[in-house]
Design a protein around this motif. Structure first.
Motif, PDB file in Angstrom:
ATOM      1  N   GLU A 196       0.855  -1.198   0.000  1.00 21.91           N
ATOM      2  CA  GLU A 196       0.000   0.000   0.000  1.00 21.91           C
ATOM      3  C   GLU A 196       0.892   1.249   0.000  1.00 21.91           C
ATOM      4  OE1 GLU A 196      -4.075  -1.253   2.272  1.00 21.91           O
ATOM      5  OE2 GLU A 196      -2.395  -0.867   3.605  1.00 21.91           O
ATOM      6  N   GLY A 197       1.733   1.341   1.035  1.00 24.11           N
ATOM      7  CA  GLY A 197       2.567   2.530   1.217  1.00 24.11           C
ATOM      8  C   GLY A 197       3.560   2.761   0.082  1.00 24.11           C
ATOM      9  N   GLY A 217       2.327   4.898  -2.657  1.00 23.32           N
ATOM     10  CA  GLY A 217       1.893   6.266  -2.366  1.00 23.32           C
ATOM     11  C   GLY A 217       0.621   6.395  -1.550  1.00 23.32           C
ATOM     12  N   ALA A 218       0.131   5.277  -0.961  1.00 19.89           N
ATOM     13  CA  ALA A 218      -1.067   5.367  -0.119  1.00 19.89           C
ATOM     14  C   ALA A 218      -0.698   5.996   1.225  1.00 19.89           C
ATOM     15  CB  ALA A 218      -1.672   3.981   0.098  1.00 19.89           C
ATOM     16  N   THR A 219      -1.591   6.825   1.746  1.00 20.19           N
ATOM     17  CA  THR A 219      -1.415   7.404   3.083  1.00 20.19           C
ATOM     18  C   THR A 219      -2.591   6.948   3.936  1.00 20.19           C
ATOM     19  OG1 THR A 219      -2.742   9.336   2.498  1.00 20.19           O
ATOM     20  CG2 THR A 219      -0.366   9.492   2.130  1.00 20.19           C
ATOM     21  N   GLY A 278      -5.620   8.700   3.025  1.00 23.09           N
ATOM     22  CA  GLY A 278      -5.974   8.160   1.716  1.00 23.09           C
ATOM     23  C   GLY A 278      -6.753   6.853   1.825  1.00 23.09           C
TER      24      GLY A 278
END
Lengths: 390, 131
Positions: free
Chosen positions: A134-135, A138-140, A143
């Protein structure tokens, strides 16, 4: 198994505590809880803390905190389940007392999040998601919850404006409650317009949909009910009548339904069964509103509202302090602050104060049964407790 | 992101080629591959390659980016269900963010994701584009 009571609680004023270190804020809250219970010696210590290594470059909190609390050589352990670390520390302390290992046990939680800059804090928090899958792309955290929110709006076919309004109501309500909590990080009244026009973080979530970065600690003292009845008569005795814990997939994308917090429902069902109560018997609940959408999904998973109806409950005032099902009387993570490891313990502090009748200006009228729900990551772990005044 | 070495190259088969594991018990596709199947305890899988087309299940637009992604903000990121099974979380690119919609058909492409600091290696992986 022994029945277990909460006989002491302590929390300090949360916020940006630049002058104080992690050990300072932990010990302050722990001493408050010990003073509240009138004990100077504890038999064991459990502390919930998510990421001291990343936030302050310190591990081995068990030894550090037992030492600075003046309690060596008692056994101590740090417990971690991301944002649910505090709830899990409480459950671990409960197991210890229930099983008869120790009599007077301290369950604490602490996080010192402002010793790193915003980027550092975002990175540390992101480690509660799946870093590789995920990270990396670019997932936050905002997000991931925003993706839950968009899936929710789509699934229940709510118009964007109506849904946006429901989310804003959660923030406004929790800030209203926080105004009455002297220990809350933010004493700031919000308007629906302020929430709906704040800086966009991850569509549809704006700044005031997100809980803040906070320094803070909280502590409680547990002991067997039998001992509480004999030795701890200063306050009304609050019994832990139910506990539940469950996990779900770490990555949001591996869940069948992104809007369904399965671990929360399972943990709650365990706790309801053990306590022999139903959702309708709960007089107040402290839930994990790390984002406004989280409170909506959580109150549904706990069985307070039907799936798809949690937002309406917030918008219609049902979850307000004077509503039928008060949620987050403390101000929640939104306004009280969210020092991740401390959050789950502070929920127990709020329930205890409410059930004792010692919650000051935000006191509900004679509540008997309260529920706390503390959640890790995007819902990958959840701890639920039910407390009752004897 | 800095300090990535083995942690980066170890995942190359998945990030570069979409290598997944297909359960010999239920036929379900797992990405990344797993050693044991949740629910039934199955440990027998065969390696398969992800099918590179799918549908967007949910998404958001990141306006406040994590470190390393600042220059890419705002960017759309979402969860994609792939046609042959398996789900991924990644960026939706080559489309204005305001045009991204739940349910849209997308295709997986090999793209640069990030840099490992100023002097580190380029980090590659998968993103999706409109089909």
């Amino acid at each position: 198994m022994r029945e277990v009571a909460v006989v002491g609680v302590g929390v300090n004023k949360w916020g940006e505590l630049w002058e104080k270190s992690l050990r300072d804020i932990f010990v302050e809250a722990a001493l408050k809880a010990m003073d509240d219970a009138d004990v100077s010696k504890i038999d064991a210590l459990y502390v919930g803390c998510m990421a001291p290594g990343l936030f302050v470059g310190q591990e081995h909190l068990a030894s550090l905190l037992a030492d600075y609390l003046g309690q060596c050589p008692i056994p101590a352990a740090r417990v971690e389940s991301a944002c649910a670390s505090g709830g899990l520390a409480f459950r671990t302390a409960w197991m210890d007392v229930a099983l008869g290992l120790h009599d007077i046990v301290l369950a604490g939680g602490v996080e010192k999040m402002l010793d790193v800059d915003g980027g550092g804090a975002t990175y540390a928090l992101a480690t509660a998601a799946d870093q590789e899958w995920e990270g990396y792309n670019g997932a936050t955290f905002p997000g991931l919850y925003a993706m839950i929110a968009n899936a929710y709006q789509k699934k229940y076919r709510i118009s964007y404006d109506k849904f946006r309004d429901q989310l804003a109501h959660v923030a406004v309500k929790n800030h209203d409650n926080g105004l009455l909590n002297p220990n809350a990080q933010y004493h700031m009244k919000l308007t629906l317009d302020a929430v709906k026009n704040a800086t966009m973080v991850a569509d549809p979530l704006r700044l005031f949909d997100c809980s803040p970065i906070t320094d803070g600690a909280a502590s409680v003292i547990l002991c067997p009910v039998e001992i509480a009845k004999k030795k701890f008569r200063k306050h009304k005795i609050i019994e832990v009548i139910g506990t539940g814990a469950a996990t779900d997939t770490i990555a949001l994308h591996d869940r069948e339904d992104f809007t369904y917090l399965k671990a929360t429902e399972i943990a709650a069902q365990q706790a309801y069964k053990m306590a022999n109560v139903f959702p309708k018997d709960i007089d107040l609940a402290e839930v994990h509103d790390c984002f406004t959408i989280a409170e909506i999904c959580v109150t549904e998973a706990l069985g307070f509202f039907k799936p798809g109806k949690g937002g309406e409950a917030a918008a219609s005032g049902v979850t307000a302090l004077d509503g039928k099902m008060p949620i987050n009387t403390s101000g929640g993570l939104k306004s009280k602050g969210h020092p991740v490891g401390a959050t789950g313990i502070a929920q127990i502090v709020e329930l205890t104060e409410q059930l004792r009748g010692e919650a000051g200006k935000r006191q509900l009228k004679d509540p008997r049964v309260g529920l706390a729900q503390n959640m890790g990551g995007s819902g990958g772990s959840t701890i639920v407790h039910i407390l009752k005044s004897l | 992101m800095s300090g990535i070495t083995a942690r980066y190259w170890r995942e190359m088969p998945q990030r570069y080629r979409g290598e997944a594991g297909k359960s010999l018990s239920t036929g379900k596709v797992f990405f990344p591959p797993r050693l044991v199947e949740p629910g039934n305890g199955n440990r027998r899988f065969k390696p398969v390659k992800l099918e590179y087309t799918g549908e967007l299940l949910t998404f958001t637009i990141i306006r406040v980016a994590p470190s390393g992604f600042e220059k890419q903000s705002p960017y759309a990121i979402g969860i994609i269900e792939l046609k042959g099974g398996g789900r991924i979380t990644t960026q939706i690119t080559d489309i204005p963010v305001e045009n991204v919609k739940i349910g849209m058909k997308v295709r997986v492409e090999f793209r640069k994701i990030n840099d490992d600091g100023h002097e580190g290696i380029h980090l590659y992986g998968y993103k999706v584009v409109p089909e």
